[in-house]
Structure formats: C-alpha cells, structure tokens
Design a protein around this motif. Structure first.
Motif, PDB file in Angstrom:
ATOM      1  N   ARG A   3       2.596  66.657  24.595  1.00 25.55           N
ATOM      2  CA  ARG A   3       2.156  65.598  24.259  1.00 25.55           C
ATOM      3  C   ARG A   3       3.095  64.620  24.837  1.00 25.55           C
ATOM      4  NH1 ARG A   3       3.715  65.656  18.154  1.00 25.55           N
ATOM      5  NH2 ARG A   3       1.719  66.710  17.916  1.00 25.55           N
ATOM      6  N   LEU A   4       2.636  63.581  25.405  1.00 23.94           N
ATOM      7  CA  LEU A   4       3.416  62.504  25.862  1.00 23.94           C
ATOM      8  C   LEU A   4       2.822  60.873  25.481  1.00 23.94           C
ATOM      9  CD1 LEU A   4       3.325  63.226  29.718  1.00 23.94           C
ATOM     10  CD2 LEU A   4       5.244  63.357  28.311  1.00 23.94           C
ATOM     11  N   ALA A   5       3.815  60.256  25.491  1.00 19.00           N
ATOM     12  CA  ALA A   5       3.371  58.754  25.008  1.00 19.00           C
ATOM     13  C   ALA A   5       3.503  58.088  26.230  1.00 19.00           C
ATOM     14  CB  ALA A   5       4.485  58.083  24.023  1.00 19.00           C
ATOM     15  N   VAL A   6       2.391  57.045  26.347  1.00 16.97           N
ATOM     16  CA  VAL A   6       2.368  56.276  27.583  1.00 16.97           C
ATOM     17  C   VAL A   6       2.133  54.718  26.694  1.00 16.97           C
ATOM     18  CG1 VAL A   6       1.004  55.306  29.242  1.00 16.97           C
ATOM     19  CG2 VAL A   6       1.230  57.742  28.713  1.00 16.97           C
ATOM     20  N   GLY A   7       3.180  53.799  27.315  1.00 14.45           N
ATOM     21  CA  GLY A   7       3.129  52.376  26.949  1.00 14.45           C
ATOM     22  C   GLY A   7       2.709  51.696  28.104  1.00 14.45           C
ATOM     23  N   VAL A   8       1.969  50.792  28.017  1.00 16.27           N
ATOM     24  CA  VAL A   8       1.314  49.744  28.893  1.00 16.27           C
ATOM     25  C   VAL A   8       1.398  48.464  28.480  1.00 16.27           C
ATOM     26  CG1 VAL A   8      -0.502  49.135  30.316  1.00 16.27           C
ATOM     27  CG2 VAL A   8      -0.512  51.346  29.651  1.00 16.27           C
ATOM     28  N   THR A   9       2.236  47.662  29.451  1.00 14.58           N
ATOM     29  CA  THR A   9       2.684  46.256  29.285  1.00 14.58           C
ATOM     30  C   THR A   9       1.832  45.164  30.126  1.00 14.58           C
ATOM     31  OG1 THR A   9       4.421  45.983  31.125  1.00 14.58           O
ATOM     32  CG2 THR A   9       5.025  47.189  28.810  1.00 14.58           C
ATOM     33  N   GLY A  10       2.013  43.844  29.918  1.00 17.09           N
ATOM     34  CA  GLY A  10       1.290  43.076  30.384  1.00 17.09           C
ATOM     35  C   GLY A  10       1.630  42.669  32.026  1.00 17.09           C
ATOM     36  N   SER A  12       1.325  43.019  36.066  1.00 15.24           N
ATOM     37  CA  SER A  12       0.037  43.410  36.729  1.00 15.24           C
ATOM     38  C   SER A  12       0.026  44.929  37.426  1.00 15.24           C
ATOM     39  CB  SER A  12       0.146  42.695  38.165  1.00 15.24           C
ATOM     40  OG  SER A  12      -0.844  42.699  38.946  1.00 15.24           O
ATOM     41  N   GLY A  13      -0.884  45.790  37.450  1.00 16.36           N
ATOM     42  CA  GLY A  13      -0.891  47.004  37.643  1.00 16.36           C
ATOM     43  C   GLY A  13      -1.529  47.913  36.650  1.00 16.36           C
ATOM     44  N   ALA A  14      -2.257  47.340  35.731  1.00 17.62           N
ATOM     45  CA  ALA A  14      -2.797  47.992  34.576  1.00 17.62           C
ATOM     46  C   ALA A  14      -3.559  49.359  35.083  1.00 17.62           C
ATOM     47  CB  ALA A  14      -3.952  47.090  33.797  1.00 17.62           C
ATOM     48  N   ILE A  15      -4.093  49.420  36.058  1.00 22.08           N
ATOM     49  CA  ILE A  15      -4.714  50.572  36.830  1.00 22.08           C
ATOM     50  C   ILE A  15      -3.846  51.739  36.693  1.00 22.08           C
ATOM     51  CG2 ILE A  15      -4.421  49.984  39.388  1.00 22.08           C
ATOM     52  CD1 ILE A  15      -7.497  51.539  37.738  1.00 22.08           C
ATOM     53  N   TYR A  16      -2.501  51.574  36.845  1.00 19.34           N
ATOM     54  CA  TYR A  16      -1.646  52.721  36.935  1.00 19.34           C
ATOM     55  C   TYR A  16      -1.596  53.191  35.521  1.00 19.34           C
ATOM     56  CZ  TYR A  16       0.524  51.088  41.411  1.00 19.34           C
ATOM     57  OH  TYR A  16       0.850  50.738  42.521  1.00 19.34           O
ATOM     58  N   TYR A  35      -0.453  49.744  23.891  1.00 14.17           N
ATOM     59  CA  TYR A  35      -0.668  48.721  24.811  1.00 14.17           C
ATOM     60  C   TYR A  35      -0.166  47.308  24.133  1.00 14.17           C
ATOM     61  CZ  TYR A  35      -3.770  50.917  28.106  1.00 14.17           C
ATOM     62  OH  TYR A  35      -4.351  51.440  29.166  1.00 14.17           O
ATOM     63  N   THR A  36       0.695  46.506  24.742  1.00 15.09           N
ATOM     64  CA  THR A  36       1.049  45.204  24.406  1.00 15.09           C
ATOM     65  C   THR A  36      -0.175  44.400  24.243  1.00 15.09           C
ATOM     66  OG1 THR A  36       1.697  44.343  26.438  1.00 15.09           O
ATOM     67  CG2 THR A  36       3.463  45.580  25.245  1.00 15.09           C
ATOM     68  N   ASP A  37      -0.212  43.407  23.578  1.00 20.23           N
ATOM     69  CA  ASP A  37      -1.198  42.324  23.820  1.00 20.23           C
ATOM     70  C   ASP A  37      -1.645  41.902  25.040  1.00 20.23           C
ATOM     71  OD1 ASP A  37      -1.355  42.458  20.845  1.00 20.23           O
ATOM     72  OD2 ASP A  37      -0.144  40.530  20.509  1.00 20.23           O
ATOM     73  N   MET A  38      -0.520  41.666  25.982  1.00 17.64           N
ATOM     74  CA  MET A  38      -0.698  41.324  27.359  1.00 17.64           C
ATOM     75  C   MET A  38      -1.312  42.491  27.881  1.00 17.64           C
ATOM     76  SD  MET A  38      -0.844  37.981  27.654  1.00 17.64           S
ATOM     77  CE  MET A  38      -0.940  38.001  29.370  1.00 17.64           C
ATOM     78  N   GLY A  39      -0.909  43.519  27.798  1.00 14.76           N
ATOM     79  CA  GLY A  39      -1.234  45.034  28.332  1.00 14.76           C
ATOM     80  C   GLY A  39      -2.801  45.106  28.250  1.00 14.76           C
ATOM     81  N   ARG A  40      -3.238  44.623  26.938  1.00 15.86           N
ATOM     82  CA  ARG A  40      -4.649  44.816  26.621  1.00 15.86           C
ATOM     83  C   ARG A  40      -5.643  43.661  27.403  1.00 15.86           C
ATOM     84  NH1 ARG A  40      -6.141  46.836  21.223  1.00 15.86           N
ATOM     85  NH2 ARG A  40      -4.319  48.119  20.511  1.00 15.86           N
ATOM     86  N   LYS A  41      -5.002  42.348  27.588  1.00 15.14           N
ATOM     87  CA  LYS A  41      -5.532  41.432  28.324  1.00 15.14           C
ATOM     88  C   LYS A  41      -5.370  41.602  29.875  1.00 15.14           C
ATOM     89  CE  LYS A  41      -4.448  38.019  24.679  1.00 15.14           C
ATOM     90  NZ  LYS A  41      -3.661  36.809  24.571  1.00 15.14           N
ATOM     91  N   VAL A  42      -4.438  42.141  30.311  1.00  9.31           N
ATOM     92  CA  VAL A  42      -4.439  42.269  31.804  1.00  9.31           C
ATOM     93  C   VAL A  42      -5.420  43.733  32.328  1.00  9.31           C
ATOM     94  CG1 VAL A  42      -2.936  43.347  33.705  1.00  9.31           C
ATOM     95  CG2 VAL A  42      -1.966  41.466  32.077  1.00  9.31           C
ATOM     96  N   LEU A  43      -5.228  44.436  31.301  1.00  4.83           N
ATOM     97  CA  LEU A  43      -6.319  45.704  31.425  1.00  4.83           C
ATOM     98  C   LEU A  43      -7.591  45.122  31.569  1.00  4.83           C
ATOM     99  CD1 LEU A  43      -7.056  48.958  31.306  1.00  4.83           C
ATOM    100  CD2 LEU A  43      -7.346  48.509  29.023  1.00  4.83           C
ATOM    101  N   GLU A  44      -8.217  44.386  30.728  1.00  6.13           N
ATOM    102  CA  GLU A  44      -9.592  43.642  30.916  1.00  6.13           C
ATOM    103  C   GLU A  44      -9.677  43.069  32.052  1.00  6.13           C
ATOM    104  OE1 GLU A  44     -12.705  41.090  28.177  1.00  6.13           O
ATOM    105  OE2 GLU A  44     -11.115  42.254  27.188  1.00  6.13           O
ATOM    106  N   TYR A  45      -8.705  41.979  32.467  1.00  5.90           N
ATOM    107  CA  TYR A  45      -8.869  41.226  33.383  1.00  5.90           C
ATOM    108  C   TYR A  45      -8.861  42.101  34.922  1.00  5.90           C
ATOM    109  CZ  TYR A  45      -7.429  37.528  36.614  1.00  5.90           C
ATOM    110  OH  TYR A  45      -7.318  36.550  37.929  1.00  5.90           O
TER     111      TYR A  45
END
Length: 181
Positions: A3-10, A12-16, A35-45
C-alpha cells in the motif's frame, strides 16, 4: 499486497503523478492519492484528465480531510511519494507543518520511519529550495528531482516519464519494465 500513498501538487509535471498511480495500480499496489487544489488544476490543464481518471486507479482523498486514514500512523503504508512536488509543498514538508492531508501524511510517513520520496519539479532552484531539500534528506526522505536520464536512449516523452517513474519504483523494490539500461 503493498500500500502506497501518492501526493500530487500543483508543480508542472502532473503526468509523473498520473503515470506513477496508473503503473502502481497495474502492479497490484493499493494506491491512496491526495491531490492539492492546484494539483487537480494542473492535471486537467497539462493532461486533460480529471479526478475520475485518478479514481479508476486509486482511492482519492480530499486534501482538506485531516480525518482521513492517511493522517494517522496506524494506517500502515509502505511509504509515500510526492510527485511532482512544488517548492511550496517542499517548504511545508521541510517544516513538518501538517497543514493539510498531503503534508500531514508525508510527516506521518517520516515519523513512522517509512520511505518518503519527494520529486521536486522546479528549475532553477534557490538556496532556500536546496536547504529545504537538505532538511528533508537529513530527516530520511529521498529527494529525487524530476530529471530523467538519457542512458536508456529514449525516443519519446513517454520514455522519459517512464524513466523517472521506474526510478521511483526502484526505491520501493517494485519490479517493472519501464526502462532498461
């Protein structure tokens, strides 16, 4: 099962982050994503993806939910990866602020002696950024800037991304075929 946790921030590099989550899921790893709020936005962008795409591969938590299982050391994980890691989040991690679920989960990971990997994606870096990375490394984190190698002779952007994701998997001793030397 791991089991691993993954945090994604805002940063650039959401693809990683997305690629790591997808590969972990395909390897049978139980993935818990924040995902942080900006992480979600960058993922979409950057990727044209939404949290529904992430939910297909992971249990997704609201970053504001400090009652989530990941906020507690009693919720056992094999570690956590923050990818990409913005300099904003890096600073919060270096000071153990625990101000939101992502930073709290990372702090819990370190305090419980579990593997924390941070993948900063910024250039150039200031001495403040470097100092924060040193602080985290001294606390036991693995600092792995998003700097894919070229020794495997990549021909596509996906091969560059897979190199970084493969290096992260290597830290957790997870077998993969994302790149070869």
């Amino acid at each position: 099962m791991m089991r691993l946790a993954v945090g994604v921030t805002g940063a650039s590099g959401a693809i990683y982050g997305y690629t790591l989550i997808k590969v972990l899921s395909n390897l049978g790893v139980e993935v818990h994503a924040i995902y942080t709020d900006m992480g979600r936005k960058v993922l979409e962008y950057e990727c044209g993806l939404t949290m529904a795409d992430i939910s297909a591969h992971a249990t997704v938590y609201e970053n504001s939910d400090l009652f989530a299982a990941l906020a507690s050391g009693s919720f056992k994980t094999g570690g956590m990866v923050v990818v990409p890691c913005s300099m904003h989040t890096l600073g919060a991690l270096a000071t153990a602020s625990g101000r939101d679920l992502l930073t709290r989960a990372a702090d819990v990971t370190l305090k419980e002696g579990r593997r924390l990997v941070v993948v900063p994606r910024e250039t150039p870096m200031t001495t403040i950024h470097l100092s924060n990375m040193l602080t985290l490394a001294q606390a036991g984190a693995v600092v792995m800037p998003a700097a894919p190698g070229f020794s495997h002779k990549p021909e596509t952007v996906d091969e560059l991304i897979n190199c970084m994701v493969g290096k992260i998997l290597d830290i957790f001793n997870l077998e993969h075929v994302l790149y070869t030397h």
